[in-house]
Design an enzyme around this catalytic site. Structure first.
Site, PDB file in Angstrom:
ATOM      1  CB  THR A 194      -0.775  -0.039   1.222  1.00 46.11           C
ATOM      2  OG1 THR A 194      -1.800   1.015   0.949  1.00 46.11           O
ATOM      3  CG2 THR A 194      -0.316   0.032   2.641  1.00 46.11           C
TER       4      THR A 194
ATOM      5  CD  GLU B 132       0.295 -10.940 -12.073  1.00 42.80           C
ATOM      6  OE1 GLU B 132       1.288 -10.674 -12.874  1.00 42.80           O
ATOM      7  OE2 GLU B 132      -0.674 -10.037 -11.831  1.00 42.80           O
TER       8      GLU B 132
ATOM      9  CG  HIS C 182      -7.595  -6.144 -11.344  1.00 38.00           C
ATOM     10  ND1 HIS C 182      -7.697  -4.773 -12.067  1.00 38.00           N
ATOM     11  CD2 HIS C 182      -6.487  -5.960 -10.690  1.00 38.00           C
ATOM     12  CE1 HIS C 182      -6.150  -4.662 -12.008  1.00 38.00           C
ATOM     13  NE2 HIS C 182      -5.558  -5.085 -11.243  1.00 38.00           N
ATOM     14  CB  THR C 183     -12.380  -2.623  -8.346  1.00 36.89           C
ATOM     15  OG1 THR C 183     -11.981  -3.190  -7.041  1.00 36.89           O
ATOM     16  CG2 THR C 183     -13.868  -3.065  -8.643  1.00 36.89           C
TER      17      THR C 183
ATOM     18  CG  ASP D  11      -4.035  -0.548  -1.648  1.00 37.15           C
ATOM     19  OD1 ASP D  11      -4.228  -0.671  -2.888  1.00 37.15           O
ATOM     20  OD2 ASP D  11      -3.537   0.374  -1.136  1.00 37.15           O
ATOM     21  CG  ASP D  12      -6.294  -1.190  -6.349  1.00 38.71           C
ATOM     22  OD1 ASP D  12      -5.784  -2.436  -6.115  1.00 38.71           O
ATOM     23  OD2 ASP D  12      -6.153  -0.849  -7.449  1.00 38.71           O
TER      24      ASP D  12
ATOM     25  CG  ASP E 209       6.180   2.170  -2.244  1.00 35.46           C
ATOM     26  OD1 ASP E 209       7.128   2.548  -1.894  1.00 35.46           O
ATOM     27  OD2 ASP E 209       5.740   2.213  -3.277  1.00 35.46           O
TER      28      ASP E 209
ATOM     29  NE  ARG F 254       2.059  -7.925  -5.152  1.00 31.90           N
ATOM     30  CZ  ARG F 254       2.019  -7.210  -6.100  1.00 31.90           C
ATOM     31  NH1 ARG F 254       2.746  -6.998  -6.983  1.00 31.90           N
ATOM     32  NH2 ARG F 254       0.830  -6.336  -6.647  1.00 31.90           N
TER      33      ARG F 254
HETATM   34  N1  UDP Z   1       1.536   0.060  -4.999  1.00 34.84           N
HETATM   35  C1  UDP Z   1       2.726   0.323  -3.944  1.00 34.84           C
HETATM   36  N2  UDP Z   1       3.367   1.375  -4.600  1.00 34.84           N
HETATM   37  C2  UDP Z   1       2.803   2.198  -5.942  1.00 34.84           C
HETATM   38  C3  UDP Z   1       1.939   1.627  -6.676  1.00 34.84           C
HETATM   39  C4  UDP Z   1       1.297   0.682  -6.251  1.00 34.84           C
HETATM   40  O1  UDP Z   1       2.863  -0.143  -3.099  1.00 34.84           O
HETATM   41  O2  UDP Z   1       3.849   3.101  -6.119  1.00 34.84           O
HETATM   42  C5  UDP Z   1       0.571  -0.900  -4.252  1.00 34.84           C
HETATM   43  C6  UDP Z   1      -0.944  -0.846  -4.550  1.00 34.84           C
HETATM   44  O3  UDP Z   1      -1.359  -0.079  -3.055  1.00 34.84           O
HETATM   45  C7  UDP Z   1      -1.619  -2.114  -4.728  1.00 34.84           C
HETATM   46  C8  UDP Z   1      -0.485  -2.896  -5.438  1.00 34.84           C
HETATM   47  O4  UDP Z   1       0.638  -2.217  -5.345  1.00 34.84           O
HETATM   48  O5  UDP Z   1      -1.810  -2.912  -3.597  1.00 34.84           O
HETATM   49  C9  UDP Z   1      -0.899  -2.893  -6.970  1.00 34.84           C
HETATM   50  O6  UDP Z   1      -0.704  -1.703  -7.222  1.00 34.84           O
HETATM   51  P1  UDP Z   1      -1.963  -1.135  -8.498  1.00 34.84           P
HETATM   52  O7  UDP Z   1      -3.428  -1.577  -7.667  1.00 34.84           O
HETATM   53  O8  UDP Z   1      -1.728   0.141  -8.683  1.00 34.84           O
HETATM   54  O9  UDP Z   1      -1.792  -1.803  -9.814  1.00 34.84           O
HETATM   55  P2  UDP Z   1      -2.770  -2.730 -10.614  1.00 34.84           P
HETATM   56  O10 UDP Z   1      -3.947  -3.006  -9.944  1.00 34.84           O
HETATM   57  O11 UDP Z   1      -2.824  -1.755 -11.509  1.00 34.84           O
HETATM   58  O12 UDP Z   1      -1.859  -3.937 -11.236  1.00 34.84           O
HETATM   59 MN    MN Z   2      -5.093  -2.559  -8.397  1.00 34.95          MN
END
Ligand code: UDP
Ligand code: MN
Length: 320
Positions: free
Chosen positions: A86, A276, A303-304, A189-190, A116, A164
């Site tokens: 996050t 992945e 994947h919102t 987190d999103d 982060d 991670r």
């Molecule tokens: N995240 C982070 N630092 C960043 C960008 C993203 O820690 O600079 C985290 C973010 O909070 C989320 C995960 O990495 O839990 C994946 O990021 P994001 O949702 O932006 O990526 P996507 O869904 O587009 O793959």
């Molecule tokens: Mn995301």
């Protein structure tokens, strides 16, 4: 007459000198006092900062004990280590509130939150304290050269790599093979999670997979099963379906022992969109994947993405 006038003037002058001297001494003394109390306050602040971490740990130990009791009543389910990277932005607290409250409905979860950031922040610390969840709180800053810039499109950089990996390191240094019955899930987190996805992953033996809604250019991305064997034979994805594992981070969970026995990690060197796929290749062949969520016919995770809000001002004293 003149003499006594002079005398009087001198006495006044002498008095003025004495008075000024005394005033200066008093002022210096007061300044020293203030300075030393500022010093004192600063050292108190340092001590408090130090105790913050200890307090967080102690509070977590209490929650852990409480949950141990609950876990027994949860029928010996494996612990789900949910790893959440996050980072600070205006929606961070809202995102973390949403997923932490989802996790309240999961009896056997151990949440690993990795910020982060250079240091742990009070916003996340307080949210964790209020969550009542078993949480390990870590931080790992994305190096500046890998950091997504404000105007960059999201696909331009790998996201969550550092965080991670920090969680994998924590798991490997704190847990032991064959001792902790667990499952590891990368829980951004999103995203939006149905609690059923956690019930599904409790069934995982090696690597479980399921569909993920709203990703890969389709309404959902999903493994395709062979009708006869029921095993995964390919993937439906709107984006590079020929990847060895065309599965989003939210679409799989791995047995903890497999993680602990390996040195698998994420890397900035991987091709964009292949984190992945490359990570899963360390552990398993496609045919060995365990299809869950009713043979991949149900969507329990989406994947919102949260729209970036327009924030033109900040109300003082309100943490949002
Ligand atoms: N995240 C982070 N630092 C960043 C960008 C993203 O820690 O600079 C985290 C973010 O909070 C989320 C995960 O990495 O839990 C994946 O990021 P994001 O949702 O932006 O990526 P996507 O869904 O587009 O793959
Ligand atoms: Mn995301």
């Amino acid at each position: 007459m003149e003499r006594s006038g002079n005398h009087c003037e001198m006495r006044i002058k002498r008095f003025a000198y004495w008075f000024t001297g005394l005033a200066i001494v008093v002022i210096i003394w007061k300044l020293c006092l203030i300075e030393s109390s500022v010093d004192n306050l600063q050292s108190i602040r340092k001590i408090l900062d130090f105790h913050k971490d200890q307090l967080e740990l102690t509070q977590q130990q209490l929650v852990f004990l409480e949950n141990l009791a609950k876990k027994k009543s949860a029928g010996g389910l494996p612990t789900i280590y949910a790893v959440t990277p996050t980072y600070w932005r205006h929606v961070q607290k809202a995102e973390l509130t949403r997923i932490s409250q989802t996790l309240r409905l999961v009896p056997n979860v151990h949440w690993i939150v990795v910020e982060d950031s250079e240091t742990k922040t009070d916003l996340v610390r307080n949210l964790i304290a209020e969550s009542g969840l078993v949480v390990t709180h870590l931080h790992a800053k994305t190096p500046p050269f890998e950091q997504l810039k404000d105007k960059d499109p999201r696909w331009k950089r790998h996201r969550g790599v550092e965080q991670r990996n920090a969680a994998l390191k924590w798991l490997r240094s704190n847990l032991q093979v064959n001792k902790n019955n667990g499952i590891v899930y990368f829980m951004d987190d999103d995203n939006t999670y149905n609690v059923k996805v956690f019930e599904e992953m409790a069934k995982v033996k090696k690597v479980g997979v399921w569909p993920v809604g709203l990703v890969g250019g389709l309404n959902a991305e999903t493994p395709i099963l062979d009708e006869k064997s029921g095993k995964v034979k390919g993937y439906k994805s709107g984006w590079k379906a020929d990847r060895p594992f065309a599965i989003d981070m939210a679409g799989f969970a791995i047995n903890l022992d497999l993680i602990l026995k390996s040195e698998a990690s994420f890397s900035y060197k991987m091709e964009k969109g292949y984190q992945e796929s490359e990570f899963l290749s360390y552990f398993i062949k496609k045919e060995e994947l365990e299809p869950l969520a009713d043979n991949c016919t149900k969507v329990y995770v989406w994947h919102t993405r949260t729209e970036k809000p327009v924030v033109n001002g900040v109300v003082p004293g309100l943490e949002v």
